[in-house]
Design a protein around this motif. Sequence first.
Motif, PDB file in Angstrom:
ATOM      1  N   VAL A 172      -5.083   3.542   6.962  1.00  0.00           N
ATOM      2  CA  VAL A 172      -3.638   3.325   6.925  1.00  0.00           C
ATOM      3  C   VAL A 172      -2.883   4.568   7.388  1.00  0.00           C
ATOM      4  O   VAL A 172      -1.938   4.482   8.191  1.00  0.00           O
ATOM      5  CB  VAL A 172      -3.194   2.915   5.505  1.00  0.00           C
ATOM      6  CG1 VAL A 172      -1.671   2.841   5.430  1.00  0.00           C
ATOM      7  CG2 VAL A 172      -3.795   1.568   5.131  1.00  0.00           C
ATOM      8  N   VAL A 173      -3.246   5.734   6.892  1.00  0.00           N
ATOM      9  CA  VAL A 173      -2.537   6.961   7.259  1.00  0.00           C
ATOM     10  C   VAL A 173      -2.658   7.216   8.756  1.00  0.00           C
ATOM     11  O   VAL A 173      -1.671   7.527   9.440  1.00  0.00           O
ATOM     12  CB  VAL A 173      -3.063   8.161   6.451  1.00  0.00           C
ATOM     13  CG1 VAL A 173      -2.468   9.463   6.965  1.00  0.00           C
ATOM     14  CG2 VAL A 173      -2.754   7.979   4.971  1.00  0.00           C
ATOM     15  N   THR A 194       0.867  -1.174   0.000  1.00  0.00           N
ATOM     16  CA  THR A 194       0.000   0.000   0.000  1.00  0.00           C
ATOM     17  C   THR A 194       0.902   1.221   0.000  1.00  0.00           C
ATOM     18  O   THR A 194       1.633   1.469   0.962  1.00  0.00           O
ATOM     19  CB  THR A 194      -0.919   0.020   1.235  1.00  0.00           C
ATOM     20  OG1 THR A 194      -1.765  -1.127   1.201  1.00  0.00           O
ATOM     21  CG2 THR A 194      -1.776   1.276   1.254  1.00  0.00           C
ATOM     22  N   VAL A 195       0.867   1.965  -1.093  1.00  0.00           N
ATOM     23  CA  VAL A 195       1.764   3.100  -1.284  1.00  0.00           C
ATOM     24  C   VAL A 195       1.038   4.393  -0.902  1.00  0.00           C
ATOM     25  O   VAL A 195      -0.082   4.638  -1.370  1.00  0.00           O
ATOM     26  CB  VAL A 195       2.242   3.185  -2.749  1.00  0.00           C
ATOM     27  CG1 VAL A 195       3.193   4.365  -2.936  1.00  0.00           C
ATOM     28  CG2 VAL A 195       2.899   1.875  -3.179  1.00  0.00           C
ATOM     29  N   LEU A 196       1.652   5.198  -0.058  1.00  0.00           N
ATOM     30  CA  LEU A 196       1.090   6.500   0.276  1.00  0.00           C
ATOM     31  C   LEU A 196       1.633   7.496  -0.738  1.00  0.00           C
ATOM     32  O   LEU A 196       2.715   8.039  -0.593  1.00  0.00           O
ATOM     33  CB  LEU A 196       1.445   6.882   1.708  1.00  0.00           C
ATOM     34  CG  LEU A 196       0.999   5.882   2.785  1.00  0.00           C
ATOM     35  CD1 LEU A 196       1.239   6.429   4.178  1.00  0.00           C
ATOM     36  CD2 LEU A 196      -0.462   5.486   2.609  1.00  0.00           C
ATOM     37  N   ARG A 197       0.856   7.721  -1.774  1.00  0.00           N
ATOM     38  CA  ARG A 197       1.317   8.367  -3.001  1.00  0.00           C
ATOM     39  C   ARG A 197       1.126   9.877  -2.974  1.00  0.00           C
ATOM     40  O   ARG A 197       0.083  10.393  -2.559  1.00  0.00           O
ATOM     41  CB  ARG A 197       0.546   7.787  -4.190  1.00  0.00           C
ATOM     42  CG  ARG A 197       0.920   8.367  -5.538  1.00  0.00           C
ATOM     43  CD  ARG A 197       0.197   7.640  -6.654  1.00  0.00           C
ATOM     44  NE  ARG A 197      -1.250   7.823  -6.581  1.00  0.00           N
ATOM     45  CZ  ARG A 197      -2.123   7.239  -7.410  1.00  0.00           C
ATOM     46  NH1 ARG A 197      -1.691   6.407  -8.343  1.00  0.00           N
ATOM     47  NH2 ARG A 197      -3.413   7.467  -7.293  1.00  0.00           N
ATOM     48  N   GLY A 198       2.144  10.582  -3.483  1.00  0.00           N
ATOM     49  CA  GLY A 198       2.034  12.013  -3.732  1.00  0.00           C
ATOM     50  C   GLY A 198       1.981  12.849  -2.465  1.00  0.00           C
ATOM     51  O   GLY A 198       2.059  12.356  -1.341  1.00  0.00           O
ATOM     52  N   VAL A 208      -1.228  -6.436  -5.782  1.00  0.00           N
ATOM     53  CA  VAL A 208       0.051  -7.000  -5.346  1.00  0.00           C
ATOM     54  C   VAL A 208      -0.170  -7.866  -4.121  1.00  0.00           C
ATOM     55  O   VAL A 208      -1.119  -7.681  -3.362  1.00  0.00           O
ATOM     56  CB  VAL A 208       1.091  -5.895  -5.025  1.00  0.00           C
ATOM     57  CG1 VAL A 208       1.404  -5.082  -6.280  1.00  0.00           C
ATOM     58  CG2 VAL A 208       0.610  -4.985  -3.905  1.00  0.00           C
ATOM     59  N   ASP A 209       0.716  -8.826  -3.944  1.00  0.00           N
ATOM     60  CA  ASP A 209       0.618  -9.742  -2.813  1.00  0.00           C
ATOM     61  C   ASP A 209       1.554  -9.272  -1.707  1.00  0.00           C
ATOM     62  O   ASP A 209       2.592  -9.876  -1.447  1.00  0.00           O
ATOM     63  CB  ASP A 209       0.983 -11.156  -3.268  1.00  0.00           C
ATOM     64  CG  ASP A 209       0.776 -12.181  -2.160  1.00  0.00           C
ATOM     65  OD1 ASP A 209       0.027 -11.868  -1.212  1.00  0.00           O
ATOM     66  OD2 ASP A 209       1.381 -13.265  -2.242  1.00  0.00           O
ATOM     67  N   SER A 210       1.187  -8.153  -1.074  1.00  0.00           N
ATOM     68  CA  SER A 210       2.042  -7.598  -0.028  1.00  0.00           C
ATOM     69  C   SER A 210       1.199  -6.792   0.950  1.00  0.00           C
ATOM     70  O   SER A 210       0.320  -6.021   0.552  1.00  0.00           O
ATOM     71  CB  SER A 210       3.120  -6.696  -0.628  1.00  0.00           C
ATOM     72  OG  SER A 210       3.856  -6.047   0.389  1.00  0.00           O
ATOM     73  N   ASP A 211       1.486  -6.956   2.244  1.00  0.00           N
ATOM     74  CA  ASP A 211       0.839  -6.160   3.285  1.00  0.00           C
ATOM     75  C   ASP A 211       1.681  -4.953   3.683  1.00  0.00           C
ATOM     76  O   ASP A 211       1.310  -4.217   4.597  1.00  0.00           O
ATOM     77  CB  ASP A 211       0.601  -7.023   4.533  1.00  0.00           C
ATOM     78  CG  ASP A 211      -0.401  -8.138   4.282  1.00  0.00           C
ATOM     79  OD1 ASP A 211      -1.499  -7.833   3.786  1.00  0.00           O
ATOM     80  OD2 ASP A 211      -0.074  -9.301   4.579  1.00  0.00           O
ATOM     81  N   ASP A 212       2.802  -4.741   3.000  1.00  0.00           N
ATOM     82  CA  ASP A 212       3.690  -3.648   3.359  1.00  0.00           C
ATOM     83  C   ASP A 212       3.025  -2.292   3.126  1.00  0.00           C
ATOM     84  O   ASP A 212       2.131  -2.154   2.274  1.00  0.00           O
ATOM     85  CB  ASP A 212       4.986  -3.710   2.554  1.00  0.00           C
ATOM     86  CG  ASP A 212       5.852  -4.898   2.939  1.00  0.00           C
ATOM     87  OD1 ASP A 212       5.577  -5.535   3.984  1.00  0.00           O
ATOM     88  OD2 ASP A 212       6.797  -5.205   2.188  1.00  0.00           O
ATOM     89  N   ILE A 213       3.477  -1.313   3.881  1.00  0.00           N
ATOM     90  CA  ILE A 213       3.057   0.072   3.706  1.00  0.00           C
ATOM     91  C   ILE A 213       4.295   0.867   3.295  1.00  0.00           C
ATOM     92  O   ILE A 213       5.308   0.852   3.991  1.00  0.00           O
ATOM     93  CB  ILE A 213       2.475   0.650   5.008  1.00  0.00           C
ATOM     94  CG1 ILE A 213       1.285  -0.193   5.482  1.00  0.00           C
ATOM     95  CG2 ILE A 213       2.055   2.113   4.812  1.00  0.00           C
ATOM     96  CD1 ILE A 213       0.831   0.136   6.901  1.00  0.00           C
ATOM     97  N   VAL A 214       4.210   1.514   2.131  1.00  0.00           N
ATOM     98  CA  VAL A 214       5.351   2.235   1.566  1.00  0.00           C
ATOM     99  C   VAL A 214       5.069   3.734   1.639  1.00  0.00           C
ATOM    100  O   VAL A 214       4.068   4.209   1.093  1.00  0.00           O
ATOM    101  CB  VAL A 214       5.606   1.816   0.104  1.00  0.00           C
ATOM    102  CG1 VAL A 214       6.864   2.492  -0.432  1.00  0.00           C
ATOM    103  CG2 VAL A 214       5.700   0.297  -0.017  1.00  0.00           C
ATOM    104  N   LEU A 215       5.936   4.454   2.293  1.00  0.00           N
ATOM    105  CA  LEU A 215       5.725   5.885   2.471  1.00  0.00           C
ATOM    106  C   LEU A 215       7.065   6.607   2.364  1.00  0.00           C
ATOM    107  O   LEU A 215       8.127   5.969   2.352  1.00  0.00           O
ATOM    108  CB  LEU A 215       5.069   6.178   3.823  1.00  0.00           C
ATOM    109  CG  LEU A 215       5.839   5.808   5.098  1.00  0.00           C
ATOM    110  CD1 LEU A 215       5.490   6.784   6.227  1.00  0.00           C
ATOM    111  CD2 LEU A 215       5.468   4.387   5.543  1.00  0.00           C
TER     112      LEU A 215
END
Length: 337
Positions: free
Chosen positions: A319-320, A6-10, A35-42
């Motif tokens: 998520v945020v 889960t990408v926190l975009r922009g 995608v097969d991922s529970d990661d949080i990308v920020l």
Amino acid sequence: MIVEGTVLRGRALEPVEGRVVVEDGRITAVEEADVDSDDIVLPAFVNAHTHIGDSIAKEAGAGLSLDELVAPPDGLKHRLLREASREEKIEAMRRSLRFMESSGTATCVEFREGGVEGVELIREATAGLDIDPVVLGRETVDAMRDADGFGASGARDGDFDRARNATREEGKLFGIHAGERDSHDIDPALDLAPDFLVHVVHPEPVHLDRIEDGGVPVVVCPRSNLVTGVGVPPMRELADRTTVALGTDNVMLNSPSMFREMEFAAKLGDVSAREVLQMATVNGADVAGLDYGCVEPGREAKLLVLDGDSDNLAGARDVVRAVVRRAGVDDVKDVLL
């Protein structure tokens, strides 16, 4: 490199499922995909105000006033810094920098005591690490010239006109503490046309107008302000007027953890979790003139990856909000600097 989750975009930190594509250290694409991922990308954090020389004296000075703790030239921190050896100061700073790096901070904006030598010390402490501090020298113009700018203690502590003019000529950052214990030094600080103010706990309406009219960003440090008993910055009023960034301030008083600072800011101030996360990332990058703090194509790829399936974060519906109010160092899965 491809980072999925889960990408926190922009700038808006919009949560999207997908991947971040990185080439040669820059983000080339942010793609929505299953995608097969529970990661949080920020974005990795930008700690917009630190004094990490204080790392030699963590939790010293309990019960002392703000002036007794940090006022130059003879506040407790300054006395302890004078007494410490060069090696002790470098090792203490290295430990704090290493902690910040491992907990997801890409840079800190460091108000560096000790003149030219102080700037040299933090450069030595940073050697071999990926974190890249923005160093603002203090006390002398020469320190500014060896650093990335000048960090003034406060308008009541001296005349900073010469340092301000020299900093402007060099095209470097000039930041100054203001409004920490009262409102009396805010106007003199603004008269210097700083690139940013730090603290601003006690602004009056006229100061808020000047800050807005001048487009002067403010770095708030709510945990530090609570520890020193000066109050809580009016984060809602400031955010309505200007760019607000977040800093952890003196390591003597608080750990340089942006997770802890975000939680305090979100729970003490009338600001949303999204605004707080912006304060901890892209707003700090804007204040320091950095090309990261935001997950979007073209930016430098300085990223933080959290384990969204950790016992702490699993089941989060927002998520945020979870990142700001709940996440911590134990949830860090990777830091890409």
